[in-house]
Design a protein around this motif. Structure first.
Motif, PDB file in Angstrom:
ATOM      1  N   GLY A 160     145.029   1.752  87.585  1.00 52.16           N
ATOM      2  CA  GLY A 160     145.442   1.875  86.192  1.00 52.16           C
ATOM      3  C   GLY A 160     145.305   0.631  85.343  1.00 52.16           C
ATOM      4  N   HIS A 187     142.318   0.874  82.820  1.00 54.72           N
ATOM      5  CA  HIS A 187     142.626   1.893  81.819  1.00 54.72           C
ATOM      6  C   HIS A 187     143.648   1.364  80.808  1.00 54.72           C
ATOM      7  CE1 HIS A 187     142.539   5.863  80.204  1.00 54.72           C
ATOM      8  NE2 HIS A 187     143.838   6.023  80.341  1.00 54.72           N
ATOM      9  N   ALA A 188     144.667   0.694  81.316  1.00 55.15           N
ATOM     10  CA  ALA A 188     145.699   0.163  80.417  1.00 55.15           C
ATOM     11  C   ALA A 188     145.134  -0.936  79.516  1.00 55.15           C
ATOM     12  CB  ALA A 188     146.871  -0.377  81.245  1.00 55.15           C
ATOM     13  N   GLY A 194     140.069   6.235  82.559  1.00 58.76           N
ATOM     14  CA  GLY A 194     141.041   7.333  82.543  1.00 58.76           C
ATOM     15  C   GLY A 194     140.624   8.462  83.473  1.00 58.76           C
ATOM     16  N   LEU A 205     141.096   7.414  87.041  1.00 62.01           N
ATOM     17  CA  LEU A 205     142.520   7.425  87.376  1.00 62.01           C
ATOM     18  C   LEU A 205     142.964   8.857  87.692  1.00 62.01           C
ATOM     19  CD1 LEU A 205     144.590   5.102  87.410  1.00 62.01           C
ATOM     20  CD2 LEU A 205     145.163   5.665  85.042  1.00 62.01           C
TER      21      LEU A 205
END
Lengths: 283, 283, 283, 283
Positions: free
Chosen positions: C18, C21-22, D25, D28
């Motif tokens: 993640g 993505h973050a 995303g 994930l």
């Protein structure tokens, strides 16, 4: 009371048995101790090349006298040079200073056995660098109209300063055929590509467009045939897809300066001999 | 009707004036045409080293006869070798075949002027490769208990096959001091690091732990002092933070094989002479 | 009216799903266009490293605001830097100028994104070079008796000039452990050997004695453990038996200057992150 | 009970904000842990390139399902590959075996993630090597009269064996334009010069005649425009005046084999993406 002096002897001639014996005999006769020696027999041209470093208490005249009959017998192209006499070198440059900076710094630290009586440039940008190193700077602007005069003035400086070598340290003007011919064998240029790839203008941009993975620089003797002179040294560095053509230019500065400095060093140490269109480099 | 034969002459002795003149005189007397010649005066040891390649219609006996008085006069360590006679070489290996593969392939293509009468290994893994190249494969397992016997058997093979050079091509056993001494100057090892960095075991893992940016390999003569023998050749390749120690191992295979093959080639061509603990490599 | 500004974002944290993505979500929120991005997951330390170059019309505050919650969530070591702000760099030197010359020349041509408010030296030899480049030169002689005072004065200069990086450009004094610690991660040294070979004094003479075939230079972060700091860059050049230790020194200047300049460039471009004792270099 | 599987994802599309966020995303969502990731925004073409290595317990279908909407939204050229599935590779060769030997040896040691169902050659010389490695060898002689048939037979083999990559490992026949087109992007050739220098026949002899100081090899994708395909990798080695053109040929074998093996490795690891006529190599 005698003191020992060091000399470099270079020679080339048609190869046949007995050359080394004759030369070593003459050197022995002149009291020489050989400290370094290299030779090469060119299978292409049938020529023989030799470079010998010697020390002797007997002086240059004795050395020349001993070598003269050998030189005549073998019809040699012979050179005898005092090792401690730096090569009189004129450097030409334009706006970019990386090659000039490398040459002047290495001259000062003693890596390059040259002396630089004068720097010639078609721009004023590098005058402060010449001043810092205490070298007279002559500004000779060049336009299509003044090109002939500019080259005449350059040749005057070459004559006036007893110049033995002209170095084009990223000098951005093409020399006339006549000038190339009159400087034949005593002018070195740095081309900013790995020749024969990317001759002509903007080689880094050509290299970028072709997608090469290595870029390089080539130091070569100047001939009337542009970018075709005998190659003295070439070096490359790795690039990748993420480098732009502008970054090639920046990365290339270092390899250009280094390649040119090596070529000038070897030429000044009399390590470079011409075998037709190719060079013999005893390094 | 005579035919011309090629020889390599190597010599070393204490440096003093007249060596080159005397040698070139002897070669002239033996009808030699010099095709390649290199020499070196070691400022450290005061020794003189020379390697000359010649062709002559007069044969090995005439050449030896001409050189004998010169060799005596200057107390030379002299070698005269027929150029077309390949060096009799025994290769030792264990489980990894990259170095063996390079040596055998280059032997077959003529790049390495060696012949390989026998391969010795403490494992059977590489027997198929030896079979493919038609080289007898002798399996000599080594345990602490059998080590002395194994080394005795190796020396028998060296004697039986008139072996001139032993190559440790990633042979993973440490030789005894006695064996090292008896093979002194005629055994070459490849160490998988840029010596003197990372001596001993698992050098790639040491290199990874230290975070170096280049890894390399070192080909050296075997001495009783492990990883301290005279270095013949070293090469490096670039690594970065994203490569693991295991990837170092894989990447290193190529540089190990290449470095060892170069060292064996130069040794077999009589280009490597010993100057104390350092090597003179006329390449 | 808004104008676009370029930033470098660097971050490290414990790896877990993640992160990318973050981070990319936060950058999107701050109006960023990503122009360059690199990341690395260290299998050794389990840490995640990332460097992103972005352009955005929204400014540094918006960028920091968007990244702050992400940084907190993943407990990041986060850095946000305006790309056009050069790194404030103090250069230390002694008598030899090759490394200083390379750094100052490349700073001037724009290759090195640094500004140099002050040069510090324990000798006066290089003051003229500092003058030529217009950089204030502070002479701080060092004797055993004055060493503590000299280092205190250096730290004052570091503080007074908001120095972010100290470069030891062949500065020939060993820093105290305390000084090393207070400069941890922001001082770069050039060692004139291919570390870990030839630590300590006179590495070229050690290399000559060992008979290596390549010599090199290592740029590393300064730590209290001498010559053991995390390595940023290493380069080598080829030597042979005919080169003396003094020639190693002369040949090494070029590779030292080049290696140090590369390390400084990458550090100044925020391309170097620390992974324990090893460096991650995103170049 | 699930087990984790590794995948390589490659993609390219027109650059615009949000790509990385969308891709990360999707990854994930598919339970992916990113183990390696590289991206590049081409300033020339405006295209965005990305390669991500991931591990996930959810399998290929889940991964494809998660990426499909992202791929549609950004009109991506998307590839998803199981990392443990070797690339099905057909190798073509003629008489010289150095490149074939390197590829087969590295395939066996696991360095090259390929499988080789068939070797095709216009000569029988290398059949024993194919036999040693247990690879079927198909002899397809080529004459001007049979060239079209020979190429048709090759394409049948490509289809019959589900070949993904054709490697020309010193295959000494020029492919027809039609064949080049039908293999576009999935055929790699090794040219024995540093392109664009010395295109065409006998490049080492051209290099010798020009007197270059470095020779090299170029691995590139095959296109109908001979020796002009996108370059994947280039390497060089140093030569000097004493090396003959024949020695260039022998020295070049090693650099050819190495350069080709690197290109094949990176292609097989899905590290090479095409940006017009240039390659992006994520290595």
């Amino acid at each position: 009371m005698t003191s020992t002096q060091n000399f470099i002897v270079t020679l080339s001639c048609a190869d046949r048995p007995g050359i080394v014996h004759a030369v070593s005999g003459a050197l022995l006769q002149a009291g020489c101790n050989i400290t370094e020696s290299q030779q090469f027999e060119s299978p292409e041209s049938g020529a023989f090349f030799m470079r010998v470093a010697v020390s002797t208490p007997e002086g240059e005249d004795a050395l020349n006298a001993a070598l003269a009959p050998v030189s005549r017998e073998f019809r040699m192209n012979l050179g005898v040079y005092a090792e401690d006499r730096p090569l009189r070198t004129l450097i030409m440059c334009s706006k970019e200073g990386h090659a000039l900076n490398a040459l002047l710094f290495q001259q000062r630290t003693g890596t390059l056995p040259i002396e630089v009586p004068v720097i010639v440039s078609n721009h004023l940008d590098l005058k402060p660098m010449a001043d810092f190193y205490g070298v007279p700077f002559v500004h000779i602007p060049v336009t299509p109209a003044t090109k002939a005069d500019a080259e005449a003035r350059l040749l005057e400086l070459v004559a006036a300063h007893d110049i033995e070598l002209v170095v084009l340290a990223r000098y951005m003007q093409i020399l006339s055929d006549d000038l190339c011919r009159s400087l034949q064998g005593r002018a070195i240029n740095i081309h900013h590509s790995f020749l024969p790839s990317f001759k002509g203008a903007r080689p880094y941009h050509q290299a970028y467009a072709r997608g090469v993975k290595l870029i390089g620089a080539t130091a070569h003797y100047v001939t009337a045939d542009l970018d075709e002179g005998p190659i003295i040294e070439q070096e490359v560095i790795r690039v990748n897809h993420a480098r732009t053509a502008e970054q090639f230019v920046a990365m290339g500065r270092d390899v250009e300066a280094r390649t040119l400095a090596h070529a000038v060093q070897w030429h000044a140490q009399r390590r470079v001999l011409l075998d037709g269109h190719r060079t013999v480099v005893f390094n």
